[in-house]
Design an enzyme around this catalytic site. Structure first.
Site, PDB file in Angstrom:
ATOM      1  N   LYS A 270      -7.453  -6.623  15.015  1.00  0.00           N
ATOM      2  CA  LYS A 270      -8.705  -6.657  15.792  1.00  0.00           C
ATOM      3  C   LYS A 270      -8.465  -7.168  17.212  1.00  0.00           C
ATOM      4  CE  LYS A 270     -10.831  -9.362  12.919  1.00  0.00           C
ATOM      5  NZ  LYS A 270      -9.842  -9.395  11.835  1.00  0.00           N
TER       6      LYS A 270
ATOM      7  N   LYS B 206      -1.774   0.075  13.980  1.00  0.00           N
ATOM      8  CA  LYS B 206      -0.393  -0.019  13.487  1.00  0.00           C
ATOM      9  C   LYS B 206       0.076   1.232  12.748  1.00  0.00           C
ATOM     10  CE  LYS B 206       1.218  -4.363  13.002  1.00  0.00           C
ATOM     11  NZ  LYS B 206       1.397  -5.760  12.562  1.00  0.00           N
TER      12      LYS B 206
ATOM     13  N   GLY C  31      -7.106 -16.038  14.508  1.00  0.00           N
ATOM     14  CA  GLY C  31      -6.127 -16.222  15.568  1.00  0.00           C
ATOM     15  C   GLY C  31      -5.648 -14.885  16.034  1.00  0.00           C
ATOM     16  N   HIS C  32      -5.621 -14.689  17.333  1.00  0.00           N
ATOM     17  CA  HIS C  32      -4.938 -13.489  17.778  1.00  0.00           C
ATOM     18  C   HIS C  32      -4.102 -13.757  19.008  1.00  0.00           C
ATOM     19  CE1 HIS C  32      -9.217 -12.730  19.070  1.00  0.00           C
ATOM     20  NE2 HIS C  32      -8.609 -12.986  20.181  1.00  0.00           N
TER      21      HIS C  32
ATOM     22  N   ASP D  77      -6.578  -9.721   9.821  1.00  0.00           N
ATOM     23  CA  ASP D  77      -5.284  -9.334  10.412  1.00  0.00           C
ATOM     24  C   ASP D  77      -5.128  -7.821  10.522  1.00  0.00           C
ATOM     25  OD1 ASP D  77      -4.634 -12.086  10.380  1.00  0.00           O
ATOM     26  OD2 ASP D  77      -4.077 -11.908   8.275  1.00  0.00           O
TER      27      ASP D  77
ATOM     28  N   GLN E  23     -11.667 -12.622  10.748  1.00  0.00           N
ATOM     29  CA  GLN E  23     -11.303 -12.331   9.344  1.00  0.00           C
ATOM     30  C   GLN E  23     -11.668 -10.877   8.995  1.00  0.00           C
ATOM     31  OE1 GLN E  23     -13.237 -15.593   9.649  1.00  0.00           O
ATOM     32  NE2 GLN E  23     -11.237 -16.306  10.282  1.00  0.00           N
TER      33      GLN E  23
HETATM   34  P1  IMP Z   1     -10.321 -20.426   5.095  1.00  0.00           P
HETATM   35  O1  IMP Z   1     -11.063 -19.457   5.954  1.00  0.00           O
HETATM   36  O2  IMP Z   1      -9.337 -21.262   5.870  1.00  0.00           O
HETATM   37  O3  IMP Z   1     -11.221 -21.249   4.229  1.00  0.00           O
HETATM   38  O4  IMP Z   1      -9.414 -19.586   4.083  1.00  0.00           O
HETATM   39  C1  IMP Z   1      -9.968 -18.786   3.056  1.00  0.00           C
HETATM   40  C2  IMP Z   1      -9.196 -17.496   2.891  1.00  0.00           C
HETATM   41  O5  IMP Z   1      -9.354 -16.682   4.046  1.00  0.00           O
HETATM   42  C3  IMP Z   1      -7.689 -17.682   2.730  1.00  0.00           C
HETATM   43  O6  IMP Z   1      -7.203 -16.667   1.876  1.00  0.00           O
HETATM   44  C4  IMP Z   1      -7.170 -17.447   4.128  1.00  0.00           C
HETATM   45  O7  IMP Z   1      -5.809 -17.050   4.148  1.00  0.00           O
HETATM   46  C5  IMP Z   1      -8.083 -16.342   4.595  1.00  0.00           C
HETATM   47  N1  IMP Z   1      -8.226 -16.276   6.047  1.00  0.00           N
HETATM   48  C6  IMP Z   1      -8.932 -17.117   6.839  1.00  0.00           C
HETATM   49  N2  IMP Z   1      -8.845 -16.732   8.125  1.00  0.00           N
HETATM   50  C7  IMP Z   1      -8.096 -15.623   8.150  1.00  0.00           C
HETATM   51  C8  IMP Z   1      -7.683 -14.740   9.196  1.00  0.00           C
HETATM   52  O8  IMP Z   1      -8.018 -14.880  10.370  1.00  0.00           O
HETATM   53  N3  IMP Z   1      -6.903 -13.694   8.800  1.00  0.00           N
HETATM   54  C9  IMP Z   1      -6.562 -13.479   7.507  1.00  0.00           C
HETATM   55  N4  IMP Z   1      -6.936 -14.275   6.510  1.00  0.00           N
HETATM   56  C10 IMP Z   1      -7.696 -15.338   6.820  1.00  0.00           C
END
Ligand code: IMP
Length: 443
Positions: A33, A346, A57-58, A30, A239
């Site tokens: 990107k 930001k 997600g964006h 977040d 991520q």
């Molecule tokens: P998972 O990827 O759903 O298994 O989640 C594992 C960890 O990564 C959790 O803390 C999620 O909140 C974090 N996470 C997964 N995808 C994102 C993202 O796109 N942005 C921020 N955090 C993420």
């Protein structure tokens, strides 16, 4: 390469033009990107996702209309060839839904390609993701519930279903029949759940396979040929560095490699083909999900940042945890991915503060640390050591050159460069594409 001119490190455009750039999140995801990728996509011929799945997600705004994308790179909005590499875990229903939505809005999706070797998110992955989180109780990870961890687990246990399997009914039946019997045993015996029916799943996923067939290819070949032809290829990480399964705050991480090395494995390109690596750094830090976060502000300052920065998850809508910029973490991110430029996003969110804090070291068990501790339990005991910098009150959204920024904002950026010794390439001063300071042509 590093020289000092009016406080900032010279951004050496001698490295341009170049063909390939990996964009990585330098924090916990977040970082903004989406906007930077969208901006760079304009200059690229091809945009490649190399890890993660629909947990990312964006939101991209084009001509006032908002598009939310989870799997397809935003380059699709500017008509670029978009690739979902072998390292991504693909939810075919999500992918098809995104394609349909884009098509209905008039975008061309014929050049969206998905790797035949990418692993597929199955219904039981999403189910296990939720059941396992419940079972962890206090020790939950805060996953997005998109089935990411269980899908990568199956991949490494060598029982995963790949996109190519969906294109061969006999092979798919054989693999799914075998694996589903084990999945159902776990569901029944451990979770006291009804078994999942095979035929229904087979039919649904074979249909997805047929619909995806025109888009499925050996994307490693596609990407390498594009590089051979001198095309500009952008590798878009999802991520962030501190969520990397190897290098992040384990076990509070995702199950893939958001760091730059992940681009090689997840797209099927060799390391010598990567020319540049840009790290995206938010001017402060956020985290969704659980796990240590040394500069977290749980009180007023955190709430202020959350409200000002509209820090709520794109995928899950969860409020993000907020805190001050952590330069120890940033130096670690720069090392892991050998960042050679930074995009700071930001910066405008910080406008209005009297004082801005940056963390320059940690106090941990009576010692001062300037390097990131690899053990999450130690990180959880770290207390930030802050340097306070003057804030600024001026609206900076109109700045298009570093010289347009108020002295305090420049000083803040200089402090970031100085700490990591990586030059700034981009500074974002607002959500709009135009609200950007660009120091050089990047491709
Ligand atoms: P998972 O990827 O759903 O298994 O989640 C594992 C960890 O990564 C959790 O803390 C999620 O909140 C974090 N996470 C997964 N995808 C994102 C993202 O796109 N942005 C921020 N955090 C993420």
């Amino acid at each position: 390469m590093v020289a000092w001119i009016s406080g900032f490190i010279t951004f050496d455009p001698g490295l341009s033009p170049m063909g390939t750039l990996v964009l990585v999140g330098a924090q916990w995801g977040d970082e903004g990107k989406g906007k930077i990728a969208d901006f760079l996509s304009e200059q690229a011929d091809m945009v490649v996702r190399y890890q993660g799945g629909a947990n990312a997600g964006h939101t991209v705004v084009v001509q006032g209309k908002e598009y939310r994308l989870h799997l397809i790179p935003s380059g699709v909005l500017s008509g670029k060839t978009c690739v979902i590499g072998n390292g991504v875990v693909v939810d075919p229903a999500q992918l098809l839904e995104e394609m349909e939505r884009l098509q209905a809005a008039g975008f061309d999706v014929s050049r969206v390609f998905v790797s035949d070797a990418a692993h597929v998110i199955m219904p039981y992955h999403k189910l296990f993701d939720v059941l396992e989180e419940d079972r962890r109780g206090e020790r939950k990870l805060g996953t997005t519930g998109r089935g990411i961890g269980p899908a990568y687990r199956d991949k490494f246990s060598r029982v995963g279903i790949r996109v190519c399997d969906l294109l061969d009914a006999r092979v798919f039946r054989e693999k799914l029949e075998h694996h589903l019997s084990q999945v159902n045993s776990v569901l029944e015996l451990i979770y006291q759940r009804e078994p999942l029916p095979l035929e229904q799943m087979l039919e649904a996923y074979l249909t997805y396979g047929e619909r995806l067939r025109p888009h499925v290819t050996d994307t490693s070949l596609l990407v390498n040929r594009a590089i051979d032809e001198g095309k500009r290829v952008l590798f878009e990480g999802a991520q962030g560095t501190l969520l990397d399964i190897e290098h992040g705050t384990y076990p509070y991480v995702t199950s893939s490699h958001p760091t730059a090395g992940g681009a090689c494995i997840g797209a099927g390109v060799g390391p010598t083909r990567i020319k540049r690596v840009m790290g995206v750094v938010k001017a402060y830090v956020t985290r969704v999900g659980d796990g240590p976060f040394p500069t977290e502000e749980t009180g007023e300052a955190g709430a202020w940042l959350r409200a000002r920065g509209r820090e709520f998850g794109t995928t899950t809508g969860r409020p993000r945890r907020c805190g001050w910029l952590d330069l120890v973490a940033l130096r670690y991110a720069a090392r892991l991915s050998a960042l050679d430029s930074l995009a700071v996003t930001k910066l405008d969110t910080l406008t209005g503060l009297d004082v801005v804090r940056v963390c320059t070291a940690y106090e941990c068990d009576g010692a001062r640390l300037t390097e990131w501790p690899r053990c999450s339990e130690a990180l959880a005991r770290c207390r930030p050591v802050y340097e306070e910098l003057p804030g600024w009150q001026e609206d900076i959204s109109g700045a298009r050159r570093l010289e347009d920024l108020p002295p305090a904002a420049r000083k803040y950026l200089e402090a970031i460069e100085e700490a990591v010794q990586v030059p700034l390439a981009i500074v974002s001063v607002g959500p709009d594409r135009r609200e950007t300071i660009l120091r050089a042509e990047l491709f």
